[in-house]
Design a protein around this motif. Structure first.
Motif, PDB file in Angstrom:
ATOM      1  N   ARG A 108      -3.311   2.674  -2.483  1.00 35.71           N
ATOM      2  CA  ARG A 108      -1.848   2.070  -2.416  1.00 35.71           C
ATOM      3  C   ARG A 108      -1.468   1.281  -3.216  1.00 35.71           C
ATOM      4  NH1 ARG A 108       0.562   1.352   2.792  1.00 35.71           N
ATOM      5  NH2 ARG A 108      -1.759   2.281   3.631  1.00 35.71           N
ATOM      6  N   LEU A 109      -2.045   0.593  -3.935  1.00 36.22           N
ATOM      7  CA  LEU A 109      -1.295  -0.493  -4.867  1.00 36.22           C
ATOM      8  C   LEU A 109      -0.675  -0.039  -5.946  1.00 36.22           C
ATOM      9  CD1 LEU A 109      -4.588  -3.998  -4.675  1.00 36.22           C
ATOM     10  CD2 LEU A 109      -2.027  -3.317  -3.547  1.00 36.22           C
ATOM     11  N   ASP A 110      -2.228   1.158  -6.491  1.00 31.11           N
ATOM     12  CA  ASP A 110      -1.455   1.855  -7.418  1.00 31.11           C
ATOM     13  C   ASP A 110       0.259   2.274  -7.673  1.00 31.11           C
ATOM     14  OD1 ASP A 110      -1.851   2.715 -10.221  1.00 31.11           O
ATOM     15  OD2 ASP A 110      -2.258   5.165  -9.463  1.00 31.11           O
ATOM     16  N   ILE A 111       0.643   2.854  -6.068  1.00 30.15           N
ATOM     17  CA  ILE A 111       1.923   3.754  -5.949  1.00 30.15           C
ATOM     18  C   ILE A 111       2.811   2.690  -5.927  1.00 30.15           C
ATOM     19  CG2 ILE A 111       2.582   4.437  -4.379  1.00 30.15           C
ATOM     20  CD1 ILE A 111       0.298   6.578  -3.897  1.00 30.15           C
ATOM     21  N   ILE A 112       2.537   1.569  -5.346  1.00 30.78           N
ATOM     22  CA  ILE A 112       3.346   0.357  -5.343  1.00 30.78           C
ATOM     23  C   ILE A 112       3.445  -0.214  -7.247  1.00 30.78           C
ATOM     24  CG2 ILE A 112       3.885  -2.225  -5.045  1.00 30.78           C
ATOM     25  CD1 ILE A 112       4.469  -0.600  -2.582  1.00 30.78           C
ATOM     26  N   ALA A 113       2.409   0.000  -7.462  1.00 36.72           N
ATOM     27  CA  ALA A 113       2.701  -0.320  -9.037  1.00 36.72           C
ATOM     28  C   ALA A 113       3.778   0.260  -9.528  1.00 36.72           C
ATOM     29  CB  ALA A 113       1.207  -1.411  -9.883  1.00 36.72           C
ATOM     30  N   ARG A 114       3.309   1.651  -9.374  1.00 31.51           N
ATOM     31  CA  ARG A 114       4.011   2.644 -10.151  1.00 31.51           C
ATOM     32  C   ARG A 114       5.838   2.249  -9.797  1.00 31.51           C
ATOM     33  NH1 ARG A 114       0.530   5.635 -12.807  1.00 31.51           N
ATOM     34  NH2 ARG A 114      -1.707   6.013 -12.350  1.00 31.51           N
ATOM     35  N   GLY A 115       6.155   1.651  -9.129  1.00 28.65           N
ATOM     36  CA  GLY A 115       7.260   1.635  -8.858  1.00 28.65           C
ATOM     37  C   GLY A 115       8.204   1.997  -7.732  1.00 28.65           C
ATOM     38  N   ALA A 116       7.151   2.311  -6.037  1.00 24.87           N
ATOM     39  CA  ALA A 116       7.639   2.291  -5.093  1.00 24.87           C
ATOM     40  C   ALA A 116       7.849   1.649  -4.107  1.00 24.87           C
ATOM     41  CB  ALA A 116       5.999   3.487  -4.269  1.00 24.87           C
ATOM     42  N   ASP A 117       9.192   1.853  -3.168  1.00 24.10           N
ATOM     43  CA  ASP A 117       8.973   0.877  -2.912  1.00 24.10           C
ATOM     44  C   ASP A 117       8.084  -0.076  -1.443  1.00 24.10           C
ATOM     45  OD1 ASP A 117      11.331   0.248  -3.699  1.00 24.10           O
ATOM     46  OD2 ASP A 117      12.757   1.364  -2.789  1.00 24.10           O
ATOM     47  N   SER A 118       7.032   1.177  -0.673  1.00 28.96           N
ATOM     48  CA  SER A 118       6.671   0.828   0.027  1.00 28.96           C
ATOM     49  C   SER A 118       5.651   2.198   0.190  1.00 28.96           C
ATOM     50  CB  SER A 118       6.942   0.507   1.622  1.00 28.96           C
ATOM     51  OG  SER A 118       8.011   1.624   1.734  1.00 28.96           O
ATOM     52  N   VAL A 119       4.854   1.411   0.704  1.00 32.80           N
ATOM     53  CA  VAL A 119       3.732   2.825   1.102  1.00 32.80           C
ATOM     54  C   VAL A 119       3.848   2.821   2.618  1.00 32.80           C
ATOM     55  CG1 VAL A 119       2.177   4.479   0.578  1.00 32.80           C
ATOM     56  CG2 VAL A 119       2.936   2.934  -0.973  1.00 32.80           C
ATOM     57  N   PRO A 120       4.981   2.755   3.325  1.00 31.66           N
ATOM     58  CA  PRO A 120       3.958   3.297   4.806  1.00 31.66           C
ATOM     59  C   PRO A 120       2.823   4.077   6.156  1.00 31.66           C
ATOM     60  CG  PRO A 120       7.059   4.161   4.470  1.00 31.66           C
ATOM     61  CD  PRO A 120       5.734   3.644   2.893  1.00 31.66           C
ATOM     62  N   TYR A 121       3.207   5.012   5.500  1.00 31.83           N
ATOM     63  CA  TYR A 121       1.985   6.061   5.434  1.00 31.83           C
ATOM     64  C   TYR A 121       1.235   6.281   4.589  1.00 31.83           C
ATOM     65  CZ  TYR A 121       0.631  10.201   8.763  1.00 31.83           C
ATOM     66  OH  TYR A 121      -0.118  10.874   9.081  1.00 31.83           O
ATOM     67  N   MET A 122       0.656   5.964   5.051  1.00 25.78           N
ATOM     68  CA  MET A 122      -1.157   6.787   4.182  1.00 25.78           C
ATOM     69  C   MET A 122      -2.289   6.750   5.220  1.00 25.78           C
ATOM     70  SD  MET A 122      -2.802   5.236   0.641  1.00 25.78           S
ATOM     71  CE  MET A 122      -1.311   5.197   0.057  1.00 25.78           C
ATOM     72  N   VAL A 123      -2.804   7.728   5.545  1.00 24.50           N
ATOM     73  CA  VAL A 123      -4.009   8.229   6.627  1.00 24.50           C
ATOM     74  C   VAL A 123      -4.905   9.024   5.539  1.00 24.50           C
ATOM     75  CG1 VAL A 123      -2.642   8.311   8.305  1.00 24.50           C
ATOM     76  CG2 VAL A 123      -3.382  10.482   7.217  1.00 24.50           C
ATOM     77  N   ALA A 124      -5.887   8.795   5.979  1.00 20.89           N
ATOM     78  CA  ALA A 124      -6.965   9.336   5.494  1.00 20.89           C
ATOM     79  C   ALA A 124      -8.728   9.973   6.165  1.00 20.89           C
ATOM     80  CB  ALA A 124      -8.016   8.013   4.377  1.00 20.89           C
ATOM     81  N   GLY A 125      -9.269  10.857   6.087  1.00 14.54           N
ATOM     82  CA  GLY A 125     -10.666  11.708   6.716  1.00 14.54           C
ATOM     83  C   GLY A 125     -11.536  11.896   6.029  1.00 14.54           C
ATOM     84  N   SER A 126     -12.531  11.812   6.241  1.00 13.63           N
ATOM     85  CA  SER A 126     -13.707  13.028   5.242  1.00 13.63           C
ATOM     86  C   SER A 126     -14.788  13.204   6.079  1.00 13.63           C
ATOM     87  CB  SER A 126     -14.300  11.183   4.476  1.00 13.63           C
ATOM     88  OG  SER A 126     -15.159  10.582   5.265  1.00 13.63           O
ATOM     89  N   GLY A 127     -15.602  14.178   5.734  1.00 12.20           N
ATOM     90  CA  GLY A 127     -16.802  14.366   6.347  1.00 12.20           C
ATOM     91  C   GLY A 127     -17.396  15.356   5.784  1.00 12.20           C
TER      92      GLY A 127
END
Length: 258
Positions: free
Chosen positions: A196-215
């Motif tokens: 999320r921080l990297d995407i913001i640093a690259r110029g996105a205004d916000s990242v309102p959606y980010m989900v993750a899952g692993s197994g």
């Protein structure tokens, strides 16, 4: 290259003329818009204040001419900065009359009023206020305009496509760089925070959606998380993100094997 912010007046004129042609064919005298994507699409009003549930916002697209804004006083300056000329305000919040009498006065001459009532739509105003509005414009037939708006808005202009492409490129570059930023021992939450921080640093205004899952070998859902779970060797981690640039989103995911 980063696309320019906002749109030209000509773009808004084209959008409005196109929907007014559809309205004429359906014998609709005005459209009442209450949700952020539609209000922004026809006005250019882009504000984070939509996050507040205490203010309704109304945009009326008449049969001819520019849209008319009926909005809380706090949004007056923002709408003055758009291409619109007719901006009517009230001192919100005013629960006993949160812009309804002002809106009714504007809509009373309408014979048929188009409102989004169909699939994947909602009214961003209290149901009690919508009922109150109906009681004040009893001579007006309210009809569903969902399909009219959807047919137009799903076809993107070149300027819109440029913004979507830019949002996707930003997120894609973030995904590509993620293996160099995340480390073994990071939790799902840690990995998503770094992305999320990297995407913001690259110029996105916000990242309102980010989900993750692993197994182990996969995951059981793609709408929850991230959690504090630490992926192990043999796990698959999915991250799905929607980065926003100037009101437009990317929407895709990537899978990472450990």
């Amino acid at each position: 290259m980063e696309p320019p912010r906002g749109f030209s007046v000509e773009e808004f004129e084209t959008r409005t003329a196109a929907v007014q042609a559809e309205m004429a064919a359906a014998e609709i005298d005005a459209l009442l818009l209450t949700t952020e994507p539609e209000v922004r699409y026809f006005s250019g009003f882009l504000s984070q204040f939509w996050e507040s549930p205490t203010r309704p916002w109304f945009l009326v697209v008449p049969a001819a001419g520019k849209p008319i804004a009926v909005v809380p006083e706090i949004g007056a300056a923002g709408f003055v900065a758009t291409w619109l000329d007719d901006i009517r305000t009230w001192p919100a919040p005013r629960p006993e009359d949160d812009g309804i009498s002002l809106l009714a006065e504007l809509l009373k001459p309408c014979r048929r009023l188009g409102v989004q009532l169909g699939h994947e739509s909602h009214l961003r105003m209290p149901m009690g206020d919508f009922a109150n509005l109906g009681e004040q414009i009893t001579q007006t037939e309210i009809t569903d305009a969902t399909d009219i708006l959807r047919r137009q808005m799903v076809v993107k202009s070149d300027a819109e496509i440029a913004k979507i492409r830019h949002a996707c490129q930003i997120a894609s570059e973030g995904f590509i760089a993620l293996p160099d930023k995340a480390t073994m021992g990071d939790s799902e939450r840690d990995v998503c925070r770094k992305l999320r921080l990297d995407i913001i640093a690259r110029g996105a205004d916000s990242v309102p959606y980010m989900v993750a899952g692993s197994g182990p070998g996969g995951y059981d859902n793609i709408i929850m998380g991230p959690t504090d779970r630490v992926p192990d060797p043999g796990d698959i981690l999915i991250i799905d993100t929607g980065a926003r640039y100037d009101g437009y989103f990317c929407d895709f995911d990537r899978n990472f094997a450990f």
